[in-house]
Motif scaffolding. Structure first.
Motif, PDB file in Angstrom:
ATOM      1  N   ARG A   1     -14.488  -1.593  16.324  1.00 61.78           N
ATOM      2  CA  ARG A   1     -15.021  -2.879  15.826  1.00 61.78           C
ATOM      3  C   ARG A   1     -14.009  -3.542  14.884  1.00 61.78           C
ATOM      4  O   ARG A   1     -13.727  -4.735  14.989  1.00 61.78           O
ATOM      5  N   THR A   2     -13.448  -2.715  13.999  1.00 68.40           N
ATOM      6  CA  THR A   2     -12.484  -3.263  13.037  1.00 68.40           C
ATOM      7  C   THR A   2     -11.254  -3.822  13.760  1.00 68.40           C
ATOM      8  O   THR A   2     -10.740  -4.889  13.399  1.00 68.40           O
ATOM      9  N   ALA A   3     -10.823  -3.122  14.800  1.00 67.70           N
ATOM     10  CA  ALA A   3      -9.639  -3.591  15.544  1.00 67.70           C
ATOM     11  C   ALA A   3      -9.903  -4.977  16.145  1.00 67.70           C
ATOM     12  O   ALA A   3      -9.070  -5.884  16.034  1.00 67.70           O
ATOM     13  N   TYR A   4     -11.073  -5.158  16.762  1.00 68.07           N
ATOM     14  CA  TYR A   4     -11.407  -6.476  17.335  1.00 68.07           C
ATOM     15  C   TYR A   4     -11.486  -7.539  16.230  1.00 68.07           C
ATOM     16  O   TYR A   4     -11.018  -8.670  16.397  1.00 68.07           O
ATOM     17  N   GLN A   5     -12.079  -7.155  15.084  1.00 71.82           N
ATOM     18  CA  GLN A   5     -12.244  -8.128  14.003  1.00 71.82           C
ATOM     19  C   GLN A   5     -10.891  -8.536  13.426  1.00 71.82           C
ATOM     20  O   GLN A   5     -10.635  -9.711  13.147  1.00 71.82           O
ATOM     21  N   THR A   6     -10.005  -7.561  13.318  1.00 72.69           N
ATOM     22  CA  THR A   6      -8.671  -7.859  12.777  1.00 72.69           C
ATOM     23  C   THR A   6      -7.874  -8.741  13.741  1.00 72.69           C
ATOM     24  O   THR A   6      -7.161  -9.655  13.329  1.00 72.69           O
ATOM     25  N   GLU A   7      -8.051  -8.490  15.008  1.00 75.88           N
ATOM     26  CA  GLU A   7      -7.315  -9.284  16.013  1.00 75.88           C
ATOM     27  C   GLU A   7      -7.876 -10.694  16.164  1.00 75.88           C
ATOM     28  O   GLU A   7      -7.237 -11.572  16.723  1.00 75.88           O
ATOM     29  N   ASN A   8      -9.136 -10.883  15.702  1.00 77.15           N
ATOM     30  CA  ASN A   8      -9.803 -12.176  15.904  1.00 77.15           C
ATOM     31  C   ASN A   8     -10.371 -12.711  14.585  1.00 77.15           C
ATOM     32  O   ASN A   8     -11.569 -12.930  14.453  1.00 77.15           O
ATOM     33  N   PRO A   9      -9.486 -12.955  13.607  1.00 78.46           N
ATOM     34  CA  PRO A   9      -9.983 -13.335  12.271  1.00 78.46           C
ATOM     35  C   PRO A   9     -10.719 -14.676  12.274  1.00 78.46           C
ATOM     36  O   PRO A   9     -11.538 -14.934  11.407  1.00 78.46           O
ATOM     37  N   GLU A  10     -10.430 -15.516  13.252  1.00 80.22           N
ATOM     38  CA  GLU A  10     -11.054 -16.849  13.282  1.00 80.22           C
ATOM     39  C   GLU A  10     -12.468 -16.817  13.856  1.00 80.22           C
ATOM     40  O   GLU A  10     -13.182 -17.808  13.830  1.00 80.22           O
ATOM     41  N   LEU A  11     -12.867 -15.646  14.407  1.00 79.03           N
ATOM     42  CA  LEU A  11     -14.211 -15.569  15.021  1.00 79.03           C
ATOM     43  C   LEU A  11     -15.241 -15.066  14.025  1.00 79.03           C
ATOM     44  O   LEU A  11     -14.931 -14.246  13.151  1.00 79.03           O
ATOM     45  N   ASN A  12     -16.463 -15.544  14.170  1.00 79.82           N
ATOM     46  CA  ASN A  12     -17.583 -14.995  13.411  1.00 79.82           C
ATOM     47  C   ASN A  12     -17.681 -13.510  13.749  1.00 79.82           C
ATOM     48  O   ASN A  12     -17.833 -13.153  14.935  1.00 79.82           O
TER      49      ASN A  12
END
Ligand SMILES: Cc1ncc(COP(=O)(O)O)c(C=O)c1O
Length: 389
Positions: free
Chosen positions: A224-235
């Motif tokens: 989850r953290t990896a996706y969040q880090t790769e997509n900082p502009e997404l909610n």
């Protein structure tokens, strides 16, 4: 119907368990603690690390083929049985793979291992094997050869809960396996299915595919953290990793599954006892009785004529109708899938004729109900009716 395909598969104790839940002040009904508990209890019973509860066996098939598609976006071939349920082949097509058929072994009704191995090419992405009607479709040689050739085995166990191969439960031997809990099956959550695996990556991906492809459905913090880090502009709560589906089940399904799982071993035992009685009482000069029974967990009595005999088929159907015996012609899934309209233009004309064992079952095979509630005397009466045709 005097002899239905299924009777009393959902018991008062299952309904009472649901009612207990509903009596709470503000019960959770969407998937929650009971779904998670059912998944854990199912994994322990089956002998796998991970299970994901979905809303049908067909959804389990669909998500499994979607996983294969993530591994192989370029497509390729998947070896499938001509005697199976439509979703075993539809899920292959829906994910852009080419179904390659292998004819069945008359003693297991599953794909003959020799035919599977002969169908493997450099484009084969998986063998999607259905354990048909409770029979074990595996052999040691098949498992060893698929491992040697690096071809993943996917097991469809929707009709064969509790069947085993060399003491291990079917659905625990392949890369991924699928189950159904539809009403007529060994156990029922009304509608429902399960995807099972030991592969942690598959587990996380199936969790996401089940719920719109949403990353927050993964229970792996690092992922989850990896996706969040790769997509900082997404909610952060709304990251969709895959163009996926909603195939979730509910707490009601989870509660029913947990309640039913407690008696599944007993159900398997009763179904097997009924089958053995059935096979010793039906007329073996008319009907096949030489099935491979080791490890089987019968779904329904298969009544397959020994020899092609259209007159006997007509007499038998007439007899079953007038005696109140519910039946399905063609055995699993209605017989040879290759004959179905959805495969027109996808397989060559006349392709179905290349599968003579399946063709025999299509025209000269039936299944009739076997369930724990069926009494010995009823099995005997049933056999007397069938033998008199
Ligand atoms: C072998 C097999 N696969 C898949 C399915 C689909 O399961 P469901 O009816 O739960 O969608 C069935 C259903 O009977 C089946 O027999």
């Amino acid at each position: 119907m005097k002899y239905p395909l299924m009777r009393n598969n959902i018991l008062r104790e299952d309904l009472d368990a649901v009612i207990e839940h509903l009596k709470q002040e503000d019960p959770i009904l969407t998937h929650g603690a009971n779904v998670r508990a059912f998944e854990a209890e199912w994994s322990a019973w089956l002998g796998v690390k991970h299970s994901v509860f979905v809303n049908s066996g067909a959804s389990a098939n669909l998500l499994t083929m979607a996983i294969l598609k993530i591994r192989h976006p370029e497509g390729g071939e998947v070896i499938v049985p001509p005697l199976a349920w439509v979703s075993d082949i539809a899920s292959v097509l829906q994910n852009g793979f080419t179904p390659v058929f292998a004819d069945i072994d008359p003693r297991t009704l599953g794909m003959d291992p020799a035919n599977i191995l002969a169908a493997i090419t450099d484009k084969t992405r998986a063998v999607f094997l259905t354990h048909v009607q409770g029979f074990n479709g595996l052999t040691d040689e098949l498992i060893a050869e698929l491992t040697r050739r690096n071809v993943p085995l996917i097991e469809d166990v929707c009709e064969s809960h509790g069947a085993t191969h060399k003491g291990k439960r079917l659905g625990s031997l392949g890369w991924i396996s699928n189950f159904s809990y539809y009403y007529a099956h060994h156990m029922s959550t009304i509608e429902g299915g399960m995807v099972c695996t030991n592969d942690p990556e598959v587990y996380q991906q199936v969790r996401m595919l089940r719920s719109h492809g949403m990353v927050r459905e993964s229970n792996d913090n690092d992922l989850r953290t990896a996706y969040q880090t790769e997509n900082p502009e997404l909610n952060q709560d709304f990251i969709f990793a895959y163009a996926a589906y909603n195939t979730r089940n509910t707490e009601i399904g989870g509660i029913m599954g947990r309640s039913q799982l407690k008696r599944l071993d007993h159900i398997v035992k009763r179904r097997t006892e009924n089958l053995l009685r059935f096979l010793t009482h039906i007329d073996s000069s008319k009907y096949r009785t030489d099935f491979k029974l080791e490890g089987s967990s019968n779904y329904a009595f298969n009544l397959i004529l020994k020899h092609p005999d259209d007159d006997l088929v007509q007499r038998l159907m007439q007899k079953m109708r007038e005696s109140g015996v519910e039946f399905r012609r063609g055995s699993a899934g209605g017989g040879n899938q290759i004959r179905q309209p959805y495969l027109k233009g996808i397989v060559p004309d006349g392709h179905h004729l290349k599968f003579p064992e399946t063709e025999h079952v299509h025209f000269y095979g039936f299944y009739i109900g076997n369930f724990p509630d069926l009494k010995d005397v009823e099995v005997d009466q049933l056999c007397a009716i069938l033998n008199s045709a």
